[in-house]
Enzyme design. Structure first.
Site, PDB file in Angstrom:
ATOM      1  N   GLU A 296      25.530  35.282  61.011  1.00 33.55           N
ATOM      2  CA  GLU A 296      26.541  35.248  59.950  1.00 33.55           C
ATOM      3  C   GLU A 296      25.857  35.590  58.626  1.00 33.55           C
ATOM      4  O   GLU A 296      24.714  35.202  58.379  1.00 33.55           O
ATOM      5  CB  GLU A 296      27.134  33.841  59.888  1.00 33.55           C
ATOM      6  CG  GLU A 296      28.145  33.620  58.777  1.00 33.55           C
ATOM      7  CD  GLU A 296      28.533  32.149  58.632  1.00 33.55           C
ATOM      8  OE1 GLU A 296      29.693  31.879  58.287  1.00 33.55           O
ATOM      9  OE2 GLU A 296      27.667  31.282  58.873  1.00 33.55           O
ATOM     10  N   LYS A 355      36.531  35.379  61.062  1.00 29.51           N
ATOM     11  CA  LYS A 355      36.406  33.929  61.254  1.00 29.51           C
ATOM     12  C   LYS A 355      37.751  33.257  61.008  1.00 29.51           C
ATOM     13  O   LYS A 355      38.410  33.500  59.992  1.00 29.51           O
ATOM     14  CB  LYS A 355      35.346  33.388  60.302  1.00 29.51           C
ATOM     15  CG  LYS A 355      34.989  31.923  60.501  1.00 29.51           C
ATOM     16  CD  LYS A 355      33.855  31.549  59.554  1.00 29.51           C
ATOM     17  CE  LYS A 355      33.414  30.102  59.729  1.00 29.51           C
ATOM     18  NZ  LYS A 355      32.324  29.751  58.783  1.00 29.51           N
ATOM     19  N   CYS A 407      29.588  30.035  63.246  1.00 27.58           N
ATOM     20  CA  CYS A 407      29.022  28.864  62.560  1.00 27.58           C
ATOM     21  C   CYS A 407      29.901  27.617  62.656  1.00 27.58           C
ATOM     22  O   CYS A 407      29.945  26.967  63.697  1.00 27.58           O
ATOM     23  CB  CYS A 407      28.748  29.229  61.100  1.00 27.58           C
ATOM     24  SG  CYS A 407      27.643  28.069  60.254  1.00 27.58           S
TER      25      CYS A 407
END
Length: 538
Positions: A296, A355, A407
């Protein structure tokens, strides 16, 4: 005058300033003991979490918590539950204040501990029911379920399951996910207290109800037996062949929030490490990977809008000669996205994943106008909110289907499961932990990925900008990992799998069942209390 021992003793007994004062202090200490025990048992639960491998400490932590709450009124139980929550969450979440100061950390803990306080009241309510450890463990999982959904779409960090990556209960993740794994641990802890309590009662009175003793022993034995029975669900056998994967950790110029001002350097570092890997492959020192995974934020410069960033990524992809998953920050139609980009060495960008579970106060600012009025630094740090993606992200990379979980998303059950049900044969968790320096956050998150590997029986790779990057087998074993704040790469042949565990197939159903168990227990306890009061009034 001769002073004798007897006269001194008699004098002390007659002095109202000594013996009554000592008794007062003794009474105060006795009253404070439950509060101290609640806070210390919460601290014990924290110590059971990574980077330590003391997973078994969760059992005595919940045993003491059960002792503290048994038979308490709801007001006292709220306070004791809150103290347990503070003892657990204050040290667990200290990393949230590494770069922004203690204010946000303390505010987060204060809010999250309210959920634990409510759990305390629920556990106290069910603590006199037959088989109370079952109801109480259900109440704990109901609290975790609530915490994973509110406020601001939830914060499931600190689920009991995430502290069990090295524990004997881990196979239960494949049965019913984090709710079943966490339920087993908490049930075993409360069961431990119940067995000790009944043993003490028998020694004191010479008798104890057989049914109560049997239920206490079952609370201890069933979770362990269930974990042993679930072992066959844990396998690292390849079902769809294998893939040789490369995980790139390029590192950052410096830790902390400052790394954001070095966006070009971070991109260059990851490109450089990829080109170094390509040279080693060419020299025959390392196996040729089928695809490469970047972390990321490895390109916070939008490669769709900046030709220089595009050229850097393109050069790295051509050097290694295989597709790369690049973590970028992309602006599209005036909206900002935390995006994974599938970069083909010949065609360039061919697919994206945005995301979906974005981080409050990090990637977007809830109640912006209110918070801006309180502290303008927050609005300066989060100048523009990120937008949420709407679809699962599964990249087809050299024939392998790789599910992307970016994440923070790894903490959310639904975000990981959706990639597997969408066809992912392995999972990648690209992350950026540079803002949290060398805190325990990295190891806590790595443990989550290990639990997810077993939960869905998939290889999990964890490419991180600054570490710890890792490759995790479907049985939860870490086979390779990097250090922190070093440039490095990991290359390994990993199994691809397509079968679904019971946890994957059942999805949210086990959690719903356990919440219903909690509701049933609390309802029974409240009803019994009301009937008792009415009988007393009559």
């Amino acid at each position: 005058m001769t002073v004798t021992a007897t006269s001194v003793g008699e004098s002390d007994q007659l002095d109202p300033r000594t013996a009554p004062g000592a008794r007062t202090w003794a009474r105060r200490l006795v009253r404070l003991a439950p509060a101290a025990a609640a806070a210390l048992s919460g601290l014990l639960l924290y110590v059971s979490f990574p980077p330590r491998t003391l997973w078994w400490l969760a059992l005595p932590a919940f045993a003491v918590f059960g002792w503290v709450l048994r038979g308490r009124g709801w007001k006292a139980a709220l306070g004791l539950g809150y103290l347990f929550g503070l003892g657990f969450l204050l040290p667990l979440l200290v990393w949230t204040g590494v770069e922004v100061g203690p204010g946000p950390w303390l505010a987060l803990v204060a809010i999250e501990a309210l959920f634990v306080a409510a759990v305390g009241a629920g556990v106290a309510a069910v603590s006199k029911l037959p088989g109370w450890p079952v109801w109480a463990a259900g109440v704990w999982i109901a609290g975790e379920a609530a915490r994973a959904r509110a406020p601001f779409n939830g914060f499931p960090w600190g689920k009991v399951a995430f502290g069990q990556a090295d524990g004997v209960f881990l196979p239960l993740a494949a049965v019913g996910g984090t709710p079943v794994l966490g339920f087993a641990v908490v049930l075993c802890g409360f069961g431990l207290y119940e067995v000790v309590r009944l043993a003490v009662e028998r020694r004191r009175t010479g008798e104890v109800r057989r049914s109560a003793a049997a239920l206490g022993l079952l609370s201890l034995a069933v979770p362990v037996a269930g974990a042993v029975a679930a072992r066959p669900l844990v396998s690292d056998t390849a079902e769809d062949g294998s893939a040789t994967v490369a995980v790139i950790q390029g590192n950052v110029p410096r830790a902390g929030l400052d790394f954001n001002s070095q966006r070009r350097a971070v991109l260059d570092y990851h490109a450089r490490e990829t080109e170094r890997l390509a040279a080693e492959v060419k020299a025959g020192k390392v196996a040729q990977p089928d695809f490469v995974l970047w972390p990321e934020n490895s390109s916070d410069i939008d490669p769709f809008a900046n030709p220089d960033a595009r050229a850097v990524i393109d050069t790295a992809a051509k050097a290694v000669g295989v597709p790369i998953s690049v973590g970028g920050v992309v602006e599209r139609d005036g909206k900002l996205y935390n995006e994974q980009i599938l970069w083909d060495p010949a065609k360039g960008p061919v697919d994206t994943y945005d995301k979906r579970q974005i981080q409050p106060f990090g990637e977007y600012l809830p109640l912006r106008s209110v918070i801006g009025a309180i502290n303008k630094n927050w609005t300066a740090m989060v100048r523009q909110d990120f937008s949420r993606g709407t679809k699962p992200g599964v990249f087809t990379m050299d024939g392998a289907k790789v599910g992307l979980v970016t994440c923070y998303e790894a903490a959310f059950d639904w975000a990981v499961r959706s990639e597997v049900t969408d066809g992912a044969q392995m999972i990648s968790v690209p992350s950026n932990n540079a803002t949290f320096d060398r805190s325990e956050m990295t190891y806590q998150q790595l443990a989550m990925s290990r639990v997810r590997a077993v939960e869905h029986s998939r290889t999990v790779t964890v490419p991180v900008t600054s570490g710890v990057s890792a490759i995790i087998m479907p049985d939860g074993r870490i086979t390779q990992k990097t250090g922190m704040f070093v440039a490095d790469s990991l290359v390994q042949k990993v199994p691809l799998r397509s079968s679904q565990t019971p946890a994957t197939r059942l999805g949210i159903l086990p959690e719903i069942a356990l919440v219903l168990v909690a509701a049933g227990g609390v309802g029974w306890a409240v009803g019994a209390g009301l009937r008792g009061r009415r009988a007393g009034d009559v």
